[in-house]
Design a protein around this motif. Structure first.
Motif, PDB file in Angstrom:
ATOM      1  N   MET A   1      12.227  -8.481  23.869  1.00 39.78           N
ATOM      2  CA  MET A   1      12.116  -7.408  23.243  1.00 39.78           C
ATOM      3  C   MET A   1      12.574  -7.091  21.688  1.00 39.78           C
ATOM      4  SD  MET A   1      11.076  -5.217  25.450  1.00 39.78           S
ATOM      5  CE  MET A   1      11.550  -3.708  25.328  1.00 39.78           C
ATOM      6  N   ALA A   2      13.010  -8.160  21.227  1.00 38.04           N
ATOM      7  CA  ALA A   2      13.626  -8.184  19.895  1.00 38.04           C
ATOM      8  C   ALA A   2      12.314  -8.435  19.093  1.00 38.04           C
ATOM      9  CB  ALA A   2      14.504  -9.725  19.576  1.00 38.04           C
ATOM     10  N   ILE A   3      11.280  -9.262  19.454  1.00 41.24           N
ATOM     11  CA  ILE A   3      10.001  -9.240  18.623  1.00 41.24           C
ATOM     12  C   ILE A   3       9.536  -8.056  18.619  1.00 41.24           C
ATOM     13  CG2 ILE A   3       7.963 -10.312  18.525  1.00 41.24           C
ATOM     14  CD1 ILE A   3       9.022 -12.799  20.368  1.00 41.24           C
ATOM     15  N   ILE A   8       8.061  -3.272  15.136  1.00 46.34           N
ATOM     16  CA  ILE A   8       8.216  -1.631  14.850  1.00 46.34           C
ATOM     17  C   ILE A   8       9.082  -1.147  13.569  1.00 46.34           C
ATOM     18  CG2 ILE A   8       9.194   0.499  15.586  1.00 46.34           C
ATOM     19  CD1 ILE A   8       9.078  -0.678  18.630  1.00 46.34           C
ATOM     20  N   ARG A  14       6.222  -0.007   6.326  1.00 45.28           N
ATOM     21  CA  ARG A  14       5.274   0.171   5.697  1.00 45.28           C
ATOM     22  C   ARG A  14       4.840   1.384   5.786  1.00 45.28           C
ATOM     23  NH1 ARG A  14       1.736  -3.392   9.131  1.00 45.28           N
ATOM     24  NH2 ARG A  14       2.919  -5.043   8.416  1.00 45.28           N
ATOM     25  N   TRP A  15       5.079   2.187   6.791  1.00 45.17           N
ATOM     26  CA  TRP A  15       4.642   3.763   6.733  1.00 45.17           C
ATOM     27  C   TRP A  15       5.322   4.380   5.715  1.00 45.17           C
ATOM     28  CZ3 TRP A  15       0.532   6.390   7.472  1.00 45.17           C
ATOM     29  CH2 TRP A  15       0.670   7.630   7.425  1.00 45.17           C
ATOM     30  N   ILE A  18       3.614   3.791   2.296  1.00 44.46           N
ATOM     31  CA  ILE A  18       2.772   4.686   2.165  1.00 44.46           C
ATOM     32  C   ILE A  18       2.822   5.788   1.836  1.00 44.46           C
ATOM     33  CG2 ILE A  18       0.593   5.401   3.396  1.00 44.46           C
ATOM     34  CD1 ILE A  18       0.457   2.661   4.573  1.00 44.46           C
ATOM     35  N   VAL A  22       1.903   8.118  -1.476  1.00 47.35           N
ATOM     36  CA  VAL A  22       1.036   9.224  -1.368  1.00 47.35           C
ATOM     37  C   VAL A  22       1.543  10.397  -2.224  1.00 47.35           C
ATOM     38  CG1 VAL A  22       0.137  11.195   0.011  1.00 47.35           C
ATOM     39  CG2 VAL A  22      -0.179   8.804   0.610  1.00 47.35           C
ATOM     40  N   VAL A  25       1.440   9.478  -5.918  1.00 48.58           N
ATOM     41  CA  VAL A  25       0.098   9.863  -6.624  1.00 48.58           C
ATOM     42  C   VAL A  25      -0.035  11.433  -7.031  1.00 48.58           C
ATOM     43  CG1 VAL A  25      -2.119   9.942  -6.004  1.00 48.58           C
ATOM     44  CG2 VAL A  25      -0.892   7.878  -5.501  1.00 48.58           C
ATOM     45  N   ILE A  26       0.248  12.275  -5.939  1.00 50.45           N
ATOM     46  CA  ILE A  26       0.241  13.528  -6.261  1.00 50.45           C
ATOM     47  C   ILE A  26       1.133  13.882  -7.391  1.00 50.45           C
ATOM     48  CG2 ILE A  26       0.859  15.893  -5.039  1.00 50.45           C
ATOM     49  CD1 ILE A  26      -0.286  14.712  -2.322  1.00 50.45           C
ATOM     50  N   ALA A  29      -0.297  12.859 -10.456  1.00 50.92           N
ATOM     51  CA  ALA A  29      -1.750  13.790 -10.801  1.00 50.92           C
ATOM     52  C   ALA A  29      -0.965  15.173 -11.406  1.00 50.92           C
ATOM     53  CB  ALA A  29      -2.321  14.099  -9.817  1.00 50.92           C
ATOM     54  N   ILE A  30      -0.043  15.733 -11.276  1.00 50.37           N
ATOM     55  CA  ILE A  30       0.584  17.159 -11.428  1.00 50.37           C
ATOM     56  C   ILE A  30       1.080  16.814 -12.729  1.00 50.37           C
ATOM     57  CG2 ILE A  30       2.069  18.714 -11.062  1.00 50.37           C
ATOM     58  CD1 ILE A  30       1.787  18.411  -8.216  1.00 50.37           C
ATOM     59  N   TYR A  32       0.253  14.215 -14.945  1.00 51.34           N
ATOM     60  CA  TYR A  32      -0.929  14.088 -15.799  1.00 51.34           C
ATOM     61  C   TYR A  32      -1.734  15.342 -16.190  1.00 51.34           C
ATOM     62  CZ  TYR A  32      -5.524  12.703 -17.059  1.00 51.34           C
ATOM     63  OH  TYR A  32      -6.839  12.545 -17.613  1.00 51.34           O
TER      64      TYR A  32
END
Lengths: 180, 51
Positions: A1-3, A8, A14-15, A18, A22, A25-26, A29-30, A32
């Motif tokens: 289960m450790a793997i 996870i 990683r999420w 991301i 995101v 970026v927004i 943009a504002i 800029y």
């Protein structure tokens, strides 16, 4: 289960990266748009007495509408009331920096000019000011977009954007829709 | 009575679940971001300066 748990945790990290990307970026943009294109929320802090604005000062009826000052600055002053704008039609030139100033003697109104980023609230006790440059000519609709009472849906004005050559102030520097 | 999945089977399944969720989340978030960027570039910026 450790793997499985390691996998996870890696996925979650990683999420998270991301998500942060995101949002970044927004936000960039504002920033800029604000710094490079000069698109900022109007943020004028200027007070006025709503009970007497029709009697003295800047928002008396003869002074409303578009006026060109001696230094060439183009300002349009509009009073928003229940349930009309005074004047109901203003003329402004395209491709020139213009200033719109609003005041109201009664309740909270709001305006937007269709096809542009002009959008502000008009609060009793304050003067709302918006600077912009109109790029396209034509009759633009300026409705009230803040519910102000039973006649709110009928409350609108016209912003007539004319080519700079057609923008001719009279002897007092005023330009009105009727003169055309 | 069934004995249930082995530990090996469980680990295999557990390894697959996050990828599916990730794909769905990435797709929906990506669509939202794409929509935001479309409005930003095609409508907001062309409407010009205001301050």
């Amino acid at each position: 289960m450790a793997i499985a748990e390691e996998g996870i945790v890696r996925s979650e990290l990683r999420w998270a990266a991301i998500s942060i990307g995101v949002v970044s970026v927004i936000m960039l943009a504002i920033i800029y748009a604000g710094l490079v294109h000069h698109i900022n929320p109007p943020s004028n802090i200027e007070t006025i007495d709503p009970k007497t604005l029709h009697l003295t000062g800047e928002f008396t009826e003869p002074n409303l509408g578009t006026r060109v000052a001696a230094d060439g600055q183009i300002t349009s002053r509009i009073v928003a009331t229940q349930f009309t704008f005074v004047p109901r039609c203003i003329v402004l030139p395209a491709n020139r920096p213009v200033t719109l100033r609003f005041a109201t003697p009664d309740v909270i109104h709001g305006i937007l000019v269709t096809g542009t980023n002009v959008n502000t609230m008009i609060v009793p006790g304050y003067v709302s000011q918006v600077h912009t440059v109109f790029t396209r000519t034509g009759d633009l609709l300026m409705p009230c977009h803040e519910y102000c009472g039973l006649g709110h849906s009928e409350m609108s004005a016209t912003v007539r954007v004319v080519p700079p050559g057609d923008f001719k102030p009279d002897s007092q520097g005023g330009v009105s829709c009727d003169a055309r | 009575m069934a004995t249930g999945p082995s530990d090996q089977d469980l680990e295999r399944v557990m390894r697959e679940v996050p990828r599916g969720a990730f794909a769905l989340a990435a797709l929906t978030t990506g669509l939202l971001l794409a929509g935001w960027l479309l409005v930003y570039f095609l409508i907001f910026l062309p409407r010009g300066m205001v301050s």
